[in-house]
Design a protein around this motif. Structure first.
Motif, PDB file in Angstrom:
ATOM      1  N   LEU A  90      31.937 -22.805  13.443  1.00  0.00           N
ATOM      2  CA  LEU A  90      33.309 -22.310  13.420  1.00  0.00           C
ATOM      3  C   LEU A  90      33.743 -22.091  14.863  1.00  0.00           C
ATOM      4  CD1 LEU A  90      35.814 -21.036  11.992  1.00  0.00           C
ATOM      5  CD2 LEU A  90      34.524 -18.872  11.967  1.00  0.00           C
ATOM      6  N   PHE A  91      34.882 -22.667  15.222  1.00  0.00           N
ATOM      7  CA  PHE A  91      35.451 -22.495  16.554  1.00  0.00           C
ATOM      8  C   PHE A  91      36.768 -21.738  16.414  1.00  0.00           C
ATOM      9  CE2 PHE A  91      32.763 -26.220  16.755  1.00  0.00           C
ATOM     10  CZ  PHE A  91      32.064 -26.028  17.934  1.00  0.00           C
ATOM     11  N   LEU A  92      36.831 -20.565  17.025  1.00  0.00           N
ATOM     12  CA  LEU A  92      38.027 -19.727  17.015  1.00  0.00           C
ATOM     13  C   LEU A  92      38.689 -19.855  18.387  1.00  0.00           C
ATOM     14  CD1 LEU A  92      36.417 -16.563  15.370  1.00  0.00           C
ATOM     15  CD2 LEU A  92      37.740 -18.366  14.225  1.00  0.00           C
ATOM     16  N   VAL A  93      39.718 -20.676  18.475  1.00  0.00           N
ATOM     17  CA  VAL A  93      40.339 -21.002  19.755  1.00  0.00           C
ATOM     18  C   VAL A  93      41.675 -20.284  19.900  1.00  0.00           C
ATOM     19  CG1 VAL A  93      41.139 -22.867  21.271  1.00  0.00           C
ATOM     20  CG2 VAL A  93      39.218 -23.273  19.690  1.00  0.00           C
ATOM     21  N   ALA A  94      41.798 -19.509  20.954  1.00  0.00           N
ATOM     22  CA  ALA A  94      43.043 -18.831  21.334  1.00  0.00           C
ATOM     23  C   ALA A  94      43.650 -17.994  20.207  1.00  0.00           C
ATOM     24  CB  ALA A  94      44.060 -19.847  21.862  1.00  0.00           C
ATOM     25  N   PRO A  95      42.866 -17.059  19.654  1.00  0.00           N
ATOM     26  CA  PRO A  95      43.473 -16.194  18.634  1.00  0.00           C
ATOM     27  C   PRO A  95      44.514 -15.286  19.268  1.00  0.00           C
ATOM     28  CG  PRO A  95      41.329 -15.340  19.263  1.00  0.00           C
ATOM     29  CD  PRO A  95      41.484 -16.666  19.955  1.00  0.00           C
ATOM     30  N   PRO A  96      45.555 -14.945  18.526  1.00  0.00           N
ATOM     31  CA  PRO A  96      46.522 -13.986  19.063  1.00  0.00           C
ATOM     32  C   PRO A  96      45.976 -12.565  18.935  1.00  0.00           C
ATOM     33  CG  PRO A  96      47.166 -14.620  16.862  1.00  0.00           C
ATOM     34  CD  PRO A  96      45.940 -15.439  17.212  1.00  0.00           C
ATOM     35  N   SER A  97      46.614 -11.664  19.599  1.00  0.00           N
ATOM     36  CA  SER A  97      46.270 -10.256  19.506  1.00  0.00           C
ATOM     37  C   SER A  97      46.401  -9.768  18.068  1.00  0.00           C
ATOM     38  CB  SER A  97      47.216  -9.448  20.401  1.00  0.00           C
ATOM     39  OG  SER A  97      47.081  -8.071  20.146  1.00  0.00           O
ATOM     40  N   LEU A  98      45.513  -8.881  17.675  1.00  0.00           N
ATOM     41  CA  LEU A  98      45.630  -8.269  16.347  1.00  0.00           C
ATOM     42  C   LEU A  98      46.836  -7.325  16.285  1.00  0.00           C
ATOM     43  CD1 LEU A  98      41.870  -7.590  15.557  1.00  0.00           C
ATOM     44  CD2 LEU A  98      43.347  -9.370  14.593  1.00  0.00           C
ATOM     45  N   LYS A  99      47.453  -7.083  17.443  1.00  0.00           N
ATOM     46  CA  LYS A  99      48.668  -6.259  17.517  1.00  0.00           C
ATOM     47  C   LYS A  99      49.915  -7.131  17.713  1.00  0.00           C
ATOM     48  CE  LYS A  99      45.877  -3.002  20.063  1.00  0.00           C
ATOM     49  NZ  LYS A  99      45.638  -2.526  21.415  1.00  0.00           N
ATOM     50  N   CYS A 100      49.816  -8.401  17.353  1.00  0.00           N
ATOM     51  CA  CYS A 100      50.910  -9.360  17.546  1.00  0.00           C
ATOM     52  C   CYS A 100      52.194  -8.843  16.904  1.00  0.00           C
ATOM     53  CB  CYS A 100      50.522 -10.704  16.928  1.00  0.00           C
ATOM     54  SG  CYS A 100      51.798 -11.966  17.068  1.00  0.00           S
ATOM     55  N   ASP A 101      53.290  -8.930  17.651  1.00  0.00           N
ATOM     56  CA  ASP A 101      54.567  -8.444  17.118  1.00  0.00           C
ATOM     57  C   ASP A 101      55.637  -9.533  17.087  1.00  0.00           C
ATOM     58  OD1 ASP A 101      55.053  -8.686  19.813  1.00  0.00           O
ATOM     59  OD2 ASP A 101      55.708  -6.625  20.105  1.00  0.00           O
ATOM     60  N   ILE A 102      55.211 -10.792  17.050  1.00  0.00           N
ATOM     61  CA  ILE A 102      56.162 -11.899  16.951  1.00  0.00           C
ATOM     62  C   ILE A 102      56.741 -11.902  15.539  1.00  0.00           C
ATOM     63  CG2 ILE A 102      56.437 -14.410  17.028  1.00  0.00           C
ATOM     64  CD1 ILE A 102      54.110 -14.404  19.106  1.00  0.00           C
ATOM     65  N   GLU A 103      58.042 -11.839  15.434  1.00  0.00           N
ATOM     66  CA  GLU A 103      58.710 -11.685  14.135  1.00  0.00           C
ATOM     67  C   GLU A 103      58.300 -12.754  13.126  1.00  0.00           C
ATOM     68  OE1 GLU A 103      63.207 -11.668  12.311  1.00  0.00           O
ATOM     69  OE2 GLU A 103      62.941 -11.109  14.412  1.00  0.00           O
ATOM     70  N   GLU A 104      58.246 -14.011  13.554  1.00  0.00           N
ATOM     71  CA  GLU A 104      57.924 -15.107  12.634  1.00  0.00           C
ATOM     72  C   GLU A 104      56.499 -15.039  12.087  1.00  0.00           C
ATOM     73  OE1 GLU A 104      61.124 -16.651  15.405  1.00  0.00           O
ATOM     74  OE2 GLU A 104      59.327 -15.426  15.596  1.00  0.00           O
ATOM     75  N   LEU A 105      55.634 -14.242  12.710  1.00  0.00           N
ATOM     76  CA  LEU A 105      54.226 -14.182  12.314  1.00  0.00           C
ATOM     77  C   LEU A 105      53.863 -12.871  11.616  1.00  0.00           C
ATOM     78  CD1 LEU A 105      52.634 -15.716  15.542  1.00  0.00           C
ATOM     79  CD2 LEU A 105      53.399 -16.891  13.454  1.00  0.00           C
TER      80      LEU A 105
END
Length: 176
Positions: A90-105
């Motif tokens: 399993l390769f986990l590449v460039a995960p976003p922050s678990l505190k991501c606040d991007i509206e679309e996500l």
């Protein structure tokens, strides 16, 4: 022959993104690859993408999984929901922050760190200047997951904009 499942992030991973390149390289060598295209890549919904991923996991039964960006969070949700078998790498590449606040996500958050990633070998790949996660957060995620991490220098979000179209090193890691 390994069965490689590629999971893109928000907006997809069209050419010249490294995921498109890897998919084509595997296919050119008569490999077995599924480059799943999730629905509505510009306005992703966790529940829809999760259902699509579950169907593909049942159909394709991958040995290797490559996640990029929000697909990492989607993988975490899958691991928190079901028990998976047969994942070698399993390769986990460039995960976003678990505190991501991007509206679309926002439908992807909050997300609990899974107790298991259901892979025999997992590698987190991050960049020291990713705009979606700090290196400190990436290291905390690595420690919480108990996995190895490779830190790239100046690679941004590890996409075509960061210079990652062709990525021979990752292709070799998949084939090992």
């Amino acid at each position: 022959m390994r069965r490689v499942l590629i999971l893109h992030g928000w907006g997809g991973s069209d050419f010249p993104h490294w995921q498109s390149w890897i998919a084509s390289e595997i296919a050119k060598d008569y490999g077995c690859v599924s480059f799943l295209k999730f629905s509505d890549t510009q306005h992703p919904k966790k529940d829809v993408w999760l259902k699509e991923l579950e169907l593909e996991m049942d159909r394709f039964r991958p040995d290797v999984v490559l996640c990029h960006s929000i697909a990492n969070i989607l993988w975490f949700h899958l691991c928190n929901k079901v028990e998976l078998l047969g994942i070698e790498k399993l390769f986990l590449v460039a995960p976003p922050s678990l505190k991501c606040d991007i509206e679309e996500l926002q439908s992807f958050f909050p997300c609990l760190i899974p107790k298991s990633l259901y892979a025999k070998k997992t590698l987190l790949i991050s960049s020291n200047n990713d705009p979606y996660i700090s290196q400190d957060e990436a290291k905390k995620l690595q420690n919480a997951l108990g996995i190895d991490m490779k830190e790239l220098r100046g690679a941004g979000h590890i996409n075509a904009d960061g210079g990652y179209g062709e990525w021979p090193w990752l292709l070799q890691e998949i084939k090992k």
